[in-house]
Scaffold this motif. Structure first.
Motif, short mmCIF file in Angstrom:
data_model
loop_
_atom_site.label_atom_id
_atom_site.label_comp_id
_atom_site.label_asym_id
_atom_site.label_seq_id
_atom_site.Cartn_x
_atom_site.Cartn_y
_atom_site.Cartn_z
N ALA A 173 34.20 5.30 -20.45
CA ALA A 173 32.46 5.72 -20.41
C ALA A 173 31.74 4.62 -19.16
CB ALA A 173 32.16 5.06 -21.37
N GLU B 189 31.89 12.03 -21.82
CA GLU B 189 31.62 10.92 -21.89
C GLU B 189 30.10 11.01 -21.77
OE1 GLU B 189 31.55 8.24 -17.83
OE2 GLU B 189 33.39 8.77 -18.25
N CYS C 219 38.27 13.10 -20.44
CA CYS C 219 37.51 12.66 -20.28
C CYS C 219 37.81 11.04 -19.22
CB CYS C 219 37.20 11.94 -21.56
SG CYS C 219 36.62 13.34 -22.95
N THR D 120 30.38 7.44 -25.02
CA THR D 120 30.85 8.13 -25.89
C THR D 120 30.87 9.18 -26.64
OG1 THR D 120 33.16 7.15 -24.55
CG2 THR D 120 33.94 9.15 -26.48
#
Length: 264
Positions: A29, A90, A26, A35
């Motif tokens: 953000a 995300e 990930c 998130t």
């Protein structure tokens, strides 16, 4: 796939996945995303589908599907594991695929749990949530919003051989600060979730209960299946008869007289 009921039998969370993501893959953000963190017990998996619509004021339409490309939908998956697992995703709130400015409209997901070795020995629960335009000045969730979800197995017998089948039931439980019950109500305002984190924690109850009332009788050694009118009675309500019972089969084929320990 969209279910409007929030946390009644299932978790209702504002999530959308971007492709199939794992806990370690990930990125940070962005301003138009938040998130999602999911914690699953052993034997669980998690799959979802999010839908986008043109942003308010736009005259364009959601582009049509092109092969495996779905401009108006995004998918994510947390695969089945025999161990407890945590994943992080995300979650974009907007999209511009196909040249049309899109915003998150609704999200539906399913959580599956295995109770046996066969492919169909699983329980499944669904939920969903809708989104709407809003103001950043409105009451906003905390930076990390924790939602607790407790699941349990409901067991029953099915078919002429009375095999045990299980139904997965999940419900929301209050967090210590109760923020999940006071903030997540009705359609979410997208702007309020920018740069926020939603953490959904699933747990499984230790005790199982019958799917339908007045069909099993509980004894110290476990549950016994009521006889009903006969061995062939598919409903077999007890109706006050707590002395006559019938055998059943476990998912692995064992012949049993008491659940879940099989033999008395």
């Amino acid at each position: 796939m969209f279910y409007r009921e929030f946390f009644t039998g299932l978790v209702r969370i504002a999530v959308i996945g971007l492709g199939t993501l794992g806990a370690a893959g990930c990125s940070v953000a962005q301003q138009d995303s938040f998130t999602l963190i999911t914690e699953l017990p052993p034997g669980f998996k998690f799959k979802g589908e999010a839908s986008y619509v043109p942003r308010t004021g736009e005259n364009c339409t959601v582009p049509a599907r092109d092969g495996r490309n779905y401009p108006g939908k995004k998918f994510f998956e947390q695969k089945l594991s025999n161990e407890a697992q945590t994943a992080q995703f995300e979650i974009p709130l907007t999209s511009n695929e196909g040249g049309c400015p899109l915003v998150l409209d609704n999200f539906g997901y399913q959580v599956d749990a295995k109770y046996g070795a066969a492919r169909l020995d699983l329980g499944r629960a669904f939920t969903g949530i809708s989104f709407q335009d809003g103001s950043a000045e409105a009451s906003s969730p905390p930076p990390v919003l924790v939602l607790q979800k407790q699941c349990e197995w409901l067991f029953r017998t099915a078919g002429p051989d009375r095999y045990i089948e299980k139904i997965l039931k999940c419900k929301s439980v209050a967090t210590p600060d109760k923020t999940g019950d006071t903030i997540i109500k009705g359609p979410m305002q997208r702007v309020q979730f920018a740069e926020k984190t939603i953490k959904v924690v699933f747990s499984m109850a230790e005790e199982e209960t019958p799917y339908m009332g007045d069909t099993w009788v509980k004894f110290p050694e476990g549950w016994k299946r009521c006889m009903g009118k006969s061995l062939d009675d598919p409903y077999a309500f007890c109706r006050g008869n707590t002395t006559d019972f019938k055998p059943f089969k476990m998912p692995d084929g064992r012949d049993c007289t008491v659940y879940p320990h099989c033999t008395e």
